[in-house]
Design a protein around this motif. Sequence first.
Motif, PDB file in Angstrom:
ATOM      1  N   LEU A 129      -2.295   4.966   7.464  1.00  0.00           N
ATOM      2  CA  LEU A 129      -2.132   4.846   6.010  1.00  0.00           C
ATOM      3  C   LEU A 129      -3.417   5.229   5.289  1.00  0.00           C
ATOM      4  CD1 LEU A 129      -0.208   1.605   5.122  1.00  0.00           C
ATOM      5  CD2 LEU A 129       0.337   3.931   4.495  1.00  0.00           C
ATOM      6  N   SER A 130      -4.536   4.689   5.781  1.00  0.00           N
ATOM      7  CA  SER A 130      -5.780   4.934   5.066  1.00  0.00           C
ATOM      8  C   SER A 130      -6.177   6.394   5.166  1.00  0.00           C
ATOM      9  CB  SER A 130      -6.884   4.018   5.589  1.00  0.00           C
ATOM     10  OG  SER A 130      -7.472   4.563   6.734  1.00  0.00           O
TER      11      SER A 130
ATOM     12  N   ASP B 105      -4.073   8.852   5.302  1.00  0.00           N
ATOM     13  CA  ASP B 105      -3.217   9.525   4.320  1.00  0.00           C
ATOM     14  C   ASP B 105      -3.779   9.359   2.912  1.00  0.00           C
ATOM     15  OD1 ASP B 105      -1.533  10.296   6.234  1.00  0.00           O
ATOM     16  OD2 ASP B 105       0.100   8.907   5.750  1.00  0.00           O
ATOM     17  N   PHE B 106      -4.140   8.115   2.620  1.00  0.00           N
ATOM     18  CA  PHE B 106      -4.642   7.796   1.296  1.00  0.00           C
ATOM     19  C   PHE B 106      -5.910   8.592   0.981  1.00  0.00           C
ATOM     20  CE2 PHE B 106      -7.436   4.875  -1.194  1.00  0.00           C
ATOM     21  CZ  PHE B 106      -6.776   5.018  -2.396  1.00  0.00           C
TER      22      PHE B 106
ATOM     23  N   VAL C 113      -5.479  -0.138  -4.600  1.00  0.00           N
ATOM     24  CA  VAL C 113      -5.159   0.211  -3.205  1.00  0.00           C
ATOM     25  C   VAL C 113      -6.332  -0.127  -2.298  1.00  0.00           C
ATOM     26  CG1 VAL C 113      -4.615   2.093  -1.637  1.00  0.00           C
ATOM     27  CG2 VAL C 113      -3.542   2.024  -3.861  1.00  0.00           C
TER      28      VAL C 113
ATOM     29  N   THR D 258      -6.252   3.176  -7.932  1.00  0.00           N
ATOM     30  CA  THR D 258      -7.062   3.477  -6.755  1.00  0.00           C
ATOM     31  C   THR D 258      -7.821   2.241  -6.294  1.00  0.00           C
ATOM     32  OG1 THR D 258      -7.340   5.665  -7.680  1.00  0.00           O
ATOM     33  CG2 THR D 258      -8.725   5.100  -5.809  1.00  0.00           C
TER      34      THR D 258
ATOM     35  N   GLN E  55      -6.636  11.264  -1.949  1.00  0.00           N
ATOM     36  CA  GLN E  55      -7.769  11.131  -2.863  1.00  0.00           C
ATOM     37  C   GLN E  55      -8.611  12.396  -2.869  1.00  0.00           C
ATOM     38  OE1 GLN E  55      -6.994   8.662  -4.825  1.00  0.00           O
ATOM     39  NE2 GLN E  55      -9.082   7.900  -4.839  1.00  0.00           N
TER      40      GLN E  55
ATOM     41  N   THR F  42       0.620   3.920  -2.888  1.00  0.00           N
ATOM     42  CA  THR F  42       0.174   5.278  -2.582  1.00  0.00           C
ATOM     43  C   THR F  42       1.160   6.294  -3.123  1.00  0.00           C
ATOM     44  OG1 THR F  42      -0.106   4.245  -0.437  1.00  0.00           O
ATOM     45  CG2 THR F  42      -1.150   6.365  -0.748  1.00  0.00           C
TER      46      THR F  42
ATOM     47  N   ILE G 139       0.841  -1.197   0.000  1.00  0.00           N
ATOM     48  CA  ILE G 139       0.000   0.000   0.000  1.00  0.00           C
ATOM     49  C   ILE G 139       0.874   1.243   0.000  1.00  0.00           C
ATOM     50  CG2 ILE G 139      -1.637   1.344   1.365  1.00  0.00           C
ATOM     51  CD1 ILE G 139      -2.856  -1.283   2.295  1.00  0.00           C
ATOM     52  N   ARG G 140       1.920   1.199   0.828  1.00  0.00           N
ATOM     53  CA  ARG G 140       2.828   2.347   0.891  1.00  0.00           C
ATOM     54  C   ARG G 140       3.373   2.669  -0.491  1.00  0.00           C
ATOM     55  NH1 ARG G 140       5.124   1.101   6.180  1.00  0.00           N
ATOM     56  NH2 ARG G 140       3.820   2.355   7.525  1.00  0.00           N
TER      57      ARG G 140
ATOM     58  N   LEU H 194       0.691   6.478  -6.782  1.00  0.00           N
ATOM     59  CA  LEU H 194      -0.564   7.170  -7.053  1.00  0.00           C
ATOM     60  C   LEU H 194      -0.394   8.676  -6.899  1.00  0.00           C
ATOM     61  CD1 LEU H 194      -3.347   6.149  -7.803  1.00  0.00           C
ATOM     62  CD2 LEU H 194      -3.990   6.273  -5.414  1.00  0.00           C
ATOM     63  N   ALA H 195       0.338   9.059  -5.867  1.00  0.00           N
ATOM     64  CA  ALA H 195       0.525  10.482  -5.617  1.00  0.00           C
ATOM     65  C   ALA H 195       1.221  11.134  -6.811  1.00  0.00           C
ATOM     66  CB  ALA H 195       1.340  10.685  -4.347  1.00  0.00           C
TER      67      ALA H 195
END
Lengths: 273, 638
Positions: free
Chosen positions: A116-117, A119-120, A73, A70, A124, A40, A36-37, A43-44
């Motif tokens: 994490l979530s 942050d994600f 993730v 997305t 988004q 992400t 995920i890290r 994705l960023a």
Amino acid sequence: MEDGNAPNNGNNVHASALPPDWVDDVDAVNATISDIRRLTLELASMHASRIGTVFGRDLDNMERQIERKTTEVTTLFRKAERHLQRVGSSTRRAGGEESVVGANVQRSLAMQLQSLSSDFRQGQRKYLSDVKAQKSGGLVESEARFGINLEDDGTLQQRGDDYGFGSAQQMSVVDDLQAEIQSRDTEISQIAKSIEELGAIFKELAVLVIDQGTILDRIDYNMEAVVDHTKTGIQQLEKAEKSQKSARPMKCILCLLFTIMILLLILVLKHRH
Amino acid sequence: MTAMMSSSDQLDGISSVRTYIDRLATGDGRCHGMKVLLLDASTTQILSCVSTQSEILSREVYLVSRIDEPPRGTGGIDNDFNNSNGGGASARHSLALDEETAPHVGHMKAVCFLRPTETNVGLLVKELAAPRFSEYHIYFSGIVPPHLLHLLAENDPRERVRQVQEFYADFLPINPDLLSLNCRNTLPMTSSSSSSREHHAALYERNLAGLQSMLLALKRQPAAIRYQKSSRTARRLANDIGECIGSDQIFHFLRGSGRGGGGTGQGQGQQAGSSGGNNNMLLLVLDRMDDPVTPLLSQWTYQAMVHELLGLNNSRVVLRGVPNVSKDLEEVVLSSAPGHDAFFQAHRNSNFGELGEAIQNLLRDYQAKSKMHQVSNLRSIEDMQQFMEKFPELRSQSHTVSKHVAIMGELARLVEVCSLMDVSAFEQDLACSDDQARHLRELMSKLDSQTVKIPDKLRLGMLYALRYENAAPSGAIPAVKEAMRRGGVPPDGVGLVDAILKYAGSDVRGPGLYGTNRDITSKLMKSFMSSVQGVSNVYSQHSPVLMDTVEGAAKGKLPGQTHPLVLSGGGASSNVEGMPLPQEILIFMVGGVTYEESTKVNQFNQANSGKVRVILGGSTVHNSTSFLEELKLVMNGR
């Protein structure tokens, strides 16, 4: 986190104590977290490049990619959560120290997942609002262009020549814009959906995370609580044992057996006569 | 304050212990993966004092367990449960059962943090004979005697021990400048005669080891050791610590004075002064006996007040049974460790009035913030999302606010119910001024009063007896005792008046209490100054004897007759002429310290920031209840 497991397995060979199944789940969660890290981060950077471009041929392509990442993730989050629940249920079943370990593992991983979530979701949301701003900005822009075009139209009409050509051009511009607006609409709604899903996971994880600064975050309090739990557990078990052994159901059974015997006897005696 | 923080080598108990705990949680960099922490009773408290559950969880410590009470009771139950459940997993578990006693956690690694006692090493040996975990990383909180190390080395048949280290975190850093051993019942030890020394050997060892660990954790070798002459225990402790430092290289830090064994007289001190540069530490060993008054007074600063009225046990406050307290506030944490509770850190030394104001501000801030994020204000999805993001922060803030408000409310209620304002004003008067006849009159009226609570009557009676032990007219003290009995003080409470005179009467304690060691001129000067300036706060005029000692020591004016110097060869000298002024002072008060003293030391440090820094350590931190309990033990001759 993963590198800790290699020597762990090595030791267990001569320790002859295989780690229980749920340890694999923990490893899976850890692996998922690092996935995920990584995703992400990717994705960023994709978000950034998408926001950077306003029009272009790869726009659709880019958005599709972002969309795919997305969902990826989000699935990973769900997967991690599923594993986490499995850890919880299998350690609870084992009871004793293992259940304490399980609960603590769950808590610690949930804390990581939660941060994490969040942050994600923040990423988004930012992306979403940026796209929205771009879109509404684009709309204003296109309306303005419409205005100019209409004026142009007027002048063109006055001129009389090029009439048909101008109109066809306008129609194609309108179609383009509409298609674009529609595609962005679906995009936004999809992102909103993924945020919603994450929100649900977030809520479920929140139950696991300890409030920092409260008595629940004290090490000694938790240890005392474990001792208390064990004590009440033992008491309950003792009670259960006692009630199991207690004579009352036994008496009932004996009483009934006795009655049956008497009735049988009566039956036999009756048939003799 | 900021200037103090900026220097990295600042004496700070909390950060010294934290460094150790940080290394511990990672097995000093050599233990990865899932970990179990095995502790004993006192290391549990030390760990809880500086670290939190979520912190150690984030370092993959997933189980904290006591080595002295392994969960035996649950073992059998687990197995039954597994077997009845059937299934593949449990079958494998029961297979492993034959191999080891607790197979479920066998894949984990154990980090042990224990005091180096015979019992603990015995438990470790037992544990290693049938190891439950795959690796053992052992850390002792003090100096391990060689024979225990041998024992450990000989009893590791499966070679599970990966490392053994000494991490000198054998005390509770309550505040950065207040250290406690949380070791109760040292009062009987300090007052007993040498014949019953054996009886208190374990307690004495605990105090000595604690003091050693304070020095080692702070990484200082004292340039000079002085003690309070009136106390036998203080002398013994000072001599023993001097001997330890002389004989063990571990105390000789590079920047210190170097050789401890050489040098005669106070040569050691002078060497340090000339070569040590900025590390000129004075170790001052004192005894509670010198000042029996401070623990008897009502307190008006936050930390002290909570301890006096509610009890502050290793940063935990129990509010159970308090009217109008919600369920999640039945037990709360008031910790000075950084990152815990900024409000408490900032206001632990504020007095009651300032505190009320500060809490009001806190509440106002919170209300303003929560209004911004009210549910009714949520109009759009963005608002909701923002709310969700702020929600955890808001909730933790709400917990802090409600915690402080609940404590404050309870303190205010107790002050009201026990008419503490009134009582405290008289206490301060008794402690600070000389007026026998008036004091006796007022005391009698207080003892007969209905509004004064019984424990307060007891304290007032004792304060009077201490003050006018010799100056009271004959028959006054028996009359006071009679009045106490009439006022409802139980007989063993009345007996405490004699007990405190026996424990710390004027024959026993050193001079200094009630300003008796000041000469006439300075006394006159003081009373003149106070009559001219007036008293700023009636409830905090009292200054503990400790502060006179600290100020004397910082100015180099502490007389050698009352506080002699330990010589490196053993023995003592009262010649303290020409000693360099200390830049750091570690005070260890055997018998326990009080939060009032801690507050005063903190103020002293702030006033003298950059010149001299004082750290206060003690066997425990007393409030009047705990002090009187220990005094009862003295009375019963235990």
